[in-house]
Design an enzyme around this catalytic site. Structure first.
Site, short mmCIF file in Angstrom:
data_model
loop_
_atom_site.label_atom_id
_atom_site.label_comp_id
_atom_site.label_asym_id
_atom_site.label_seq_id
_atom_site.Cartn_x
_atom_site.Cartn_y
_atom_site.Cartn_z
N ARG A 115 0.87 -1.18 0.00
CA ARG A 115 0.00 0.00 0.00
C ARG A 115 0.90 1.23 0.00
O ARG A 115 1.83 1.31 0.83
CB ARG A 115 -0.88 -0.01 1.25
CG ARG A 115 -1.60 1.29 1.53
CD ARG A 115 -2.88 1.39 0.76
NE ARG A 115 -3.54 2.67 0.97
CZ ARG A 115 -4.22 3.31 0.03
NH1 ARG A 115 -4.35 2.82 -1.20
NH2 ARG A 115 -4.80 4.46 0.29
N VAL A 116 0.67 2.13 -0.93
CA VAL A 116 1.38 3.41 -0.93
C VAL A 116 0.36 4.43 -0.44
O VAL A 116 -0.56 4.81 -1.16
CB VAL A 116 1.90 3.75 -2.35
CG1 VAL A 116 2.49 5.15 -2.37
CG2 VAL A 116 2.95 2.71 -2.78
N GLU A 146 -0.33 10.63 3.53
CA GLU A 146 -0.80 11.10 4.83
C GLU A 146 -2.14 11.84 4.74
O GLU A 146 -2.35 12.67 3.86
CB GLU A 146 0.24 12.06 5.41
CG GLU A 146 -0.18 12.66 6.74
CD GLU A 146 0.92 13.55 7.32
OE1 GLU A 146 1.85 13.96 6.59
OE2 GLU A 146 0.83 13.84 8.53
N CYS A 147 -3.04 11.50 5.66
CA CYS A 147 -4.31 12.21 5.81
C CYS A 147 -4.55 12.28 7.31
O CYS A 147 -5.15 11.37 7.88
CB CYS A 147 -5.44 11.48 5.09
SG CYS A 147 -7.04 12.25 5.35
N CYS A 199 -13.53 11.22 4.13
CA CYS A 199 -12.77 10.50 3.11
C CYS A 199 -12.68 9.03 3.52
O CYS A 199 -13.25 8.62 4.52
CB CYS A 199 -11.37 11.12 2.97
SG CYS A 199 -10.44 11.08 4.51
N GLN A 239 -8.94 2.81 4.75
CA GLN A 239 -8.01 2.15 3.81
C GLN A 239 -6.70 1.78 4.51
O GLN A 239 -6.14 0.70 4.28
CB GLN A 239 -7.71 3.06 2.63
CG GLN A 239 -8.85 3.17 1.64
CD GLN A 239 -8.46 4.03 0.46
OE1 GLN A 239 -7.90 5.11 0.63
NE2 GLN A 239 -8.75 3.57 -0.74
N ARG A 273 -3.06 15.48 -0.66
CA ARG A 273 -2.56 15.30 -2.04
C ARG A 273 -1.43 16.28 -2.36
O ARG A 273 -1.31 16.79 -3.46
CB ARG A 273 -3.69 15.43 -3.08
CG ARG A 273 -4.77 14.40 -2.92
CD ARG A 273 -5.69 14.28 -4.12
NE ARG A 273 -6.84 13.50 -3.75
CZ ARG A 273 -8.06 14.01 -3.56
NH1 ARG A 273 -8.30 15.28 -3.80
NH2 ARG A 273 -9.04 13.24 -3.17
N THR A 310 -13.93 18.32 -4.44
CA THR A 310 -12.54 18.19 -3.98
C THR A 310 -11.52 18.74 -5.00
O THR A 310 -10.50 19.30 -4.62
CB THR A 310 -12.24 16.71 -3.60
OG1 THR A 310 -10.91 16.60 -3.14
CG2 THR A 310 -12.45 15.75 -4.76
N ASP A 334 -3.83 17.29 -7.90
CA ASP A 334 -3.01 16.29 -7.20
C ASP A 334 -1.53 16.60 -7.42
O ASP A 334 -1.05 16.55 -8.56
CB ASP A 334 -3.36 14.88 -7.72
CG ASP A 334 -2.87 13.78 -6.81
OD1 ASP A 334 -1.92 14.01 -6.03
OD2 ASP A 334 -3.44 12.67 -6.88
N ARG A 389 1.02 15.01 -5.77
CA ARG A 389 1.87 13.99 -5.13
C ARG A 389 2.97 13.45 -6.04
O ARG A 389 2.80 13.38 -7.25
CB ARG A 389 0.99 12.83 -4.65
CG ARG A 389 0.28 13.17 -3.38
CD ARG A 389 -0.68 12.10 -2.99
NE ARG A 389 -1.81 12.01 -3.90
CZ ARG A 389 -2.77 11.10 -3.79
NH1 ARG A 389 -2.71 10.21 -2.85
NH2 ARG A 389 -3.77 11.11 -4.65
N1 GTP Z 1 -6.52 18.51 -1.23
C1 GTP Z 1 -7.31 17.54 -0.75
N2 GTP Z 1 -6.72 16.41 -0.34
C2 GTP Z 1 -7.53 15.43 0.12
C3 GTP Z 1 -8.92 15.55 0.18
N3 GTP Z 1 -9.42 14.41 0.69
C4 GTP Z 1 -8.36 13.60 0.92
N4 GTP Z 1 -7.22 14.22 0.59
C5 GTP Z 1 -5.86 13.72 0.63
O1 GTP Z 1 -5.77 12.75 -0.39
C6 GTP Z 1 -4.75 11.81 -0.09
C7 GTP Z 1 -5.34 10.43 -0.32
O2 GTP Z 1 -5.61 10.35 -1.67
P1 GTP Z 1 -6.94 9.78 -2.26
O3 GTP Z 1 -7.25 10.57 -3.50
O4 GTP Z 1 -8.03 9.70 -1.21
O5 GTP Z 1 -6.61 8.31 -2.63
P2 GTP Z 1 -5.35 7.76 -3.42
O6 GTP Z 1 -4.25 7.51 -2.44
O7 GTP Z 1 -5.03 8.64 -4.59
O8 GTP Z 1 -5.94 6.41 -4.00
P3 GTP Z 1 -6.16 5.06 -3.23
O9 GTP Z 1 -4.86 4.32 -3.34
O10 GTP Z 1 -7.25 4.37 -3.95
O11 GTP Z 1 -6.52 5.42 -1.82
C8 GTP Z 1 -4.33 12.10 1.34
O12 GTP Z 1 -3.10 12.83 1.28
C9 GTP Z 1 -5.45 13.00 1.87
O13 GTP Z 1 -4.97 13.91 2.84
C10 GTP Z 1 -9.50 16.77 -0.27
O14 GTP Z 1 -10.71 16.95 -0.28
N5 GTP Z 1 -8.66 17.73 -0.72
ZN ZN Z 2 -8.41 11.37 3.89
#
Ligand code: GTP
Ligand code: ZN
EC number: 3.5.4.25
Length: 228
Positions: free
Chosen positions: A63-64, A67-68, A79, A84, A108, A128, A140, A142
């Protein structure tokens, strides 16, 4: 440093991560090994949690996780991050072998304070992606190449990646990492995040099956303000 195959045209940014130390981390499901890294470019600390013999060349359940803080530590239902994180750790514990990368790219990549600003805009109707854009950020920001030095340190070359995000899969592949399998990670669908998940599916390409389109116009239900 892992490098892309010669046929890959994508330039992979050079990451500067320094391994600092590792320790045992007993968790409710297993005792993982925690590996700590210092990111010399951003000044952030990144973590890898490992279990079992991950360096034997077989694809590693992984899992990558970005941080949230609100979801991972404060139980936010806006979220799916916290659920997850837990589901991924449990799956790894069940297999007895795997890795979870905990990347400190909150929101993100826009950081915690800007994520709260984005949530404020979402409380007032933005989705979002729109919220990020109104704050002047891309949807995004990241970088998954942060994983490369950690993978090299851990002698991992191939992943069975738990994610719903095809961009993550592609970004890792373009970095030269073999993705042997994508494993969906669908958890914690609730009234507070159903619309958010819908936006992720529509605008960010996430593979989240069976979302009812009618439910997925992103608005936080009023109760969410009291609950978060
Ligand atoms: N800017 C912003 N970041 C968010 C929001 N909700 C979650 N995040 C951030 O999104 C990141 C997680 O990404 P996600 O888009 O939920 O999922 P993912 O990692 O791309 O995909 P999965 O591997 O399927 O979980 C974390 O860093 C969260 O802090 C939002 O509404 N706005
Ligand atoms: Zn989150």
């Amino acid at each position: 440093m892992l490098s892309p195959t010669p046929s890959d045209a994508v330039a992979v940014p050079e990451e500067k991560l320094e391994f600092v130390s590792s320790c045992k981390l007993p968790m409710p499901w297993a005792t993982f090994e925690l590996h700590a890294f210092y990111d010399q470019i951003s000044g952030k600390e990144h973590l890898a949690l490992t279990l079992g013999d991950i360096g034997n060349g077989e694809p590693v359940l992984s899992r990558v996780h970005s941080e949230c803080l609100t979801g991972d530590a404060l139980f936010s239902q806006r979220c799916d991050c916290g659920a997850q994180l837990e589901a991924a750790l449990k799956k790894i514990a069940k297999e007895g072998r795997g890795v979870l990368f905990y990347l400190r790219q909150e929101g993100r990549g826009i950081g915690l304070l800007n994520k709260v600003r984005a949530y404020h805009l979402q409380d007032h109707g933005a989705d979002t992606v729109e919220a990020n854009e109104r704050l002047g950020f891309a949807a995004d920001l990241r970088r998954y190449t942060i994983c490369l030095p950690m993978l090299e340190h851990l002698h991992i070359t191939s992943l069975r990646l738990m994610t719903n995000n095809p961009r993550k899969v592609n970004a890792l592949k373009e970095s030269g990492i073999e993705i042997a399998e994508r494993i969906p990670l669908i958890v914690n669908r609730n009234p507070f995040n159903i619309a958010y998940l819908g936006t992720k599916a529509r605008k960010l390409g996430h593979l989240i099956p069976a979302l009812d389109k009618a439910e997925t116009v992103e608005k936080v239900p009023p109760a969410a303000h009291d609950n978060e």
